[in-house]
Design an enzyme around this catalytic site. Structure first.
Site, PDB file in Angstrom:
ATOM      1  N   LYS A  35       0.835  -1.214   0.000  1.00 41.74           N
ATOM      2  CA  LYS A  35       0.000   0.000   0.000  1.00 41.74           C
ATOM      3  C   LYS A  35       0.866   1.258   0.000  1.00 41.74           C
ATOM      4  O   LYS A  35       2.067   1.180   0.208  1.00 41.74           O
ATOM      5  CB  LYS A  35      -0.932  -0.022   1.210  1.00 41.74           C
ATOM      6  CG  LYS A  35      -0.249   0.009   2.572  1.00 41.74           C
ATOM      7  CD  LYS A  35      -1.247  -0.278   3.698  1.00 41.74           C
ATOM      8  CE  LYS A  35      -0.536  -0.416   5.035  1.00 41.74           C
ATOM      9  NZ  LYS A  35      -0.957   0.526   6.034  1.00 41.74           N
ATOM     10  N   TYR A 255      17.431  30.278   7.648  1.00 39.88           N
ATOM     11  CA  TYR A 255      16.284  31.031   8.132  1.00 39.88           C
ATOM     12  C   TYR A 255      16.377  31.280   9.630  1.00 39.88           C
ATOM     13  O   TYR A 255      16.815  30.421  10.397  1.00 39.88           O
ATOM     14  CB  TYR A 255      14.991  30.275   7.832  1.00 39.88           C
ATOM     15  CG  TYR A 255      14.590  30.376   6.395  1.00 39.88           C
ATOM     16  CD1 TYR A 255      14.204  31.585   5.827  1.00 39.88           C
ATOM     17  CD2 TYR A 255      14.600  29.250   5.572  1.00 39.88           C
ATOM     18  CE1 TYR A 255      13.850  31.673   4.500  1.00 39.88           C
ATOM     19  CE2 TYR A 255      14.238  29.330   4.244  1.00 39.88           C
ATOM     20  CZ  TYR A 255      13.865  30.548   3.712  1.00 39.88           C
ATOM     21  OH  TYR A 255      13.500  30.622   2.395  1.00 39.88           O
TER      22      TYR A 255
END
Lengths: 360, 360
Positions: A35, A255
Site C-alpha cells: 500500500k 532562516y
C-alpha cells in the site's frame, strides 16, 4: 535533468527480506503489503520483483491502488484493506479484486454482488480485535445471521490486525490471537491471515496460515528499538551538490539565523528539502555522507535545500563530488525516524515526487 | 473511485492574495513563487489562474519544475532558483528559462552560452546576504572581473533572499537591505527583486522593484505568530468516512493501545493518514469537522486512516455523512503546523499524491 535527489531501491534486498520472513513462517503462504505506493518506493517495480520471486498475494489500502497494481500484475491475488464502499462494486468485479469485509453491510453488499454475478467471488473477512479502526467486532461474528453470511461467501481469508506486535511481551498480542482462534473455529473454511511484519517474530501461534508483512520488506525494523534490526537495508538516498561555499566572515546560516558560523568554513548546499520529505524536525541533527566523511547539517531544513559542513573534508574530494548520501546503512530509515520523532514508515511515505526512484 | 481525500484549492483566493500583496507593493511588478508544485497545490492550475490575473513572472526551484511550467505557460518569464548546473545549458536555452546565477562560474558559463547563441539571453544574479545557502557573496560582487561579467549579461534581475523577514524587528533585515542597495548602485541596469511574502509587510525600502511572494499566495501567514493572518484561506481538505463504529466494551484504540475508550462511544474511521501528509505528530491533537461538530482524534495517526469521536454528534448526521473536513478556516494550515511543530509550508508540501486536487 539528472540533478534531482535519487532514491535507489534495492529490489533484491526486498526479495531477500520477503524470503527471510517466509522462512520464519511455517504456514502456507507469505503475502506482501504494498500500500501507499509500496511505502513510497514505487509499487510496480516492487510488486514485480516480489511476484517474480514467487509472491502471489498482495495487499493495498485503496481501490485506486489496487487498480494500479492490477495493471502490472495480471494473475496475483490483490486484497484491499479499506473495504468496499458504495459505488465501487463494479470496479472490484471488473479488476478481480478481493474486498476486505469490514462491516455486516459490506458482507450483505458482496453477497448481493455474488448473487448478481452468479459466481462465488472471493472476499476476506476482517475482524477487529483491538484497533477499533476497521473490521467486524468479535461480538458481531457470534450473530447467527452474520455467520451464515460469512459461510455463504467464498471468503478466502479471515483477518485481524495486531495493535502491539512489535512489543513481544504486550498482553494484547495473546488476547487478539485467542479471540481470532475462537472466530476461526466457527468459520473453519477460511484461511487465517493474522501476522504483520512484527508478528513473524512472535511464535507461530500468532501467524495464521497466510502472513502479510509490510514495513520489514522495505528494511524498516519490525522489532522494538532495543533489538538489532534483522532486515536487509533497501534504500539509498542521495542529493545533488548545488554549490560549494567558502565562508570567511562571521555570520549565520539559514532562516531565522539560528546557526552561527565560525570562519574559515566550507559548506556544500544540497538540492533536497522538506518538499522532498526531509522533515524540518531533522534541523541541526541530520548528517550527510561524502565518501567516508560525515557532514553535519548546518541550520534549518528548508523547502528545497540543505547546507552541510565540509570544512574537514579535503578540498579535492569536495570539488569533484556531485552528490552526498543522506540515507543508507550509516544513517538508516529508522535513524531518520528517531531524529524526527516518528517511525520509519512515515520517513519512507514522506519522500516526495521530485525524488527520482531508481531500481537495482 | 471518488473515495479519496480531496484538497479543494480556491484559485480565486490565490489570485486575491496575489492582488493583496501587489497592492502593498508600489514597485513595478509582483511575481509568484510556484516551486514544489505550487507548494503542493498543483502548479499548472495555480500558475494558469495567476497568469490570467496578470502575473507574468514565475519562480521555481529546479529545471524540471521550470520545464513543466513552460509546458502550460508559453509566454511567462520563468526563473529557476537552483541555478544552472553542468549539462543543463541547452535545456535553459530551449525552454527560454531564466537561470539564477549563484556563482562566478555560473556567470562565466552563461556568458559563454550567450556568446555561442550570439544573443543576450536573460539571467538573474543572486547575491547572498545572510542565508549562506546559494548566491554570490557581496565581496565577490566587488571584484572587477565579476562586475564586468555581470554588466555584460542581459541580467534582468538582481536578487537576494531575506532570512528573517517574518520578524519585522530583526536587525538582519536592515543589514541585508543595505548590502543590496550597495550592490545595486554598482549594477544600476538590473531590476531589483528582494521581497518574499513577509517582506511585503516591511516598508517599501525592503521590496525592490519586483517582489516574489510564495507562501502568502497559498494562505499561509507571512507574519509572526502573534499577528492576525491577513491572507485569504485557500485550501479545504476532506477525507472519506470508511466506517462508523459503536464501541460498547472497554478497550483501547489504535497502535500501541495508547488511547482508552469509554463506552458507550461512537467513532468514525476516515480514509486519510500520514502517507497522505497528515503528520504522525498530530496524534491525539487533531480535530475533524462534521457540519458544525468538532471531532477529536482518537489514538495515533496511521498510514491510511484516522479515527474520530462522534459520540456527541446526532446519529442521523453521522449516518448520512460521507466525508469529514480536516483543514479549512476552522483548522488552518498554520494551526496544523503549530500542532506538528513545523511551518505551514511543510504542511502543504507534505500532502501526498493519493490526495485528489480539485480547483474552484
Amino acid at each position: 535533468m539528472s540533478n534531482t535527489p535519487v532514491l535507489t531501491v534495492d529490489t533484491a534486498a526486498i526479495v531477500a527480506n520477503w524470503q527471510l520472513l517466509k522462512a520464519r513462517h511455517a504456514g502456507s503462504e507469505t503475502a506482501a503489503v504494498v500500500k501507499a505506493d509500496a511505502y513510497g518506493l514505487g509499487v510496480k517495480p516492487v510488486a514485480h520483483a516480489l511476484a517474480t520471486a514467487g509472491c502471489t498475494r498482495f495487499f493495498v489500502a485503496t481501490l485506486a491502488e489496487a487498480v494500479e497494481l492490477r495493471s502490472c500484475l495480471d494473475v496475483a491475488h490483490i486484497a484491499v484493506f479499506q473495504g468496499i464502499l458504495k459505488g465501487e462494486e463494479a470496479d472490484y468485479v471488473h479488476h478481480r479484486l478481493i474486498p476486505v469485509m469490514n462491516t455486516v453491510q459490506q458482507l450483505q453488499t458482496w453477497k448481493a454482488v455474488c448473487d448478481y454475478e452468479t459466481s462465488a467471488l472471493p472476499a476476506a473477512i476482517h475482524v477487529d480485535t483491538a484497533m477499533q479502526r476497521l473490521g467486524l467486532t468479535a461480538r458481531e461474528m457470534q450473530r447467527g445471521d452474520v455467520l451464515e453470511l460469512a459461510r455463504s461467501l467464498k471468503a478466502d481469508m479471515l483477518m485481524t490486525h495486531y495493535a502491539c506486535a512489535s512489543d513481544a511481551y504486550h498482553p494484547l498480542n495473546g488476547i487478539q490471537r485467542d479471540a481470532m482462534q475462537r472466530v476461526s473455529r466457527m468459520l473453519p473454511h477460511l484461511t487465517t491471515c493474522f501476522a504483520n511484519s512484527s508478528a513473524h517474530f512472535l511464535d507461530a501461534s500468532y501467524h495464521g496460515e497466510i502472513t502479510r508483512p509490510g514495513c520489514a520488506l522495505y528494511g524498516i525494523t519490525p522489532l522494538d528499538e532495543n533489538s538489532l534490526n534483522p532486515m536487509y537495508s533497501v534504500v539509498t538516498l542521495t542529493a545533488p551538490i548545488l554549490q560549494v561555499r567558502c565562508i570567511d566572515e562571521m555570520g549565520t546560516i539559514g532562516y531565522c539565523a539560528t546557526t552561527h558560523v565560525q570562519p574559515p568554513m566550507r559548506t556544500v548546499t544540497v538540492g533536497i528539502g522538506y518538499a522532498d520529505g526531509i522533515s524540518r524536525q531533522a534541523s541541526n541533527q541530520l548528517y550527510a555522507y561524502l565518501e567516508d566523511y560525515r557532514l553535519p547539517l548546518l541550520g534549518r531544513v528548508t523547502m528545497d535545500m540543505l547546507c552541510f559542513d565540509v570544512t574537514h573534508v579535503p578540498e579535492s574530494i569536495v570539488e569533484s563530488a556531485k552528490t552526498v548520501t543522506l540515507m543508507d546503512t550509516r544513517q538508516t530509515v529508522d535513524d531518520m525516524a528517531r531524529m524526527t520523532h516518528t517511525i520509519g514508515y512515515e520517513v519512507l511515505t514522506s519522500l516526495g515526487k521530485r525524488v527520482q526512484r531508481k531500481y537495482v
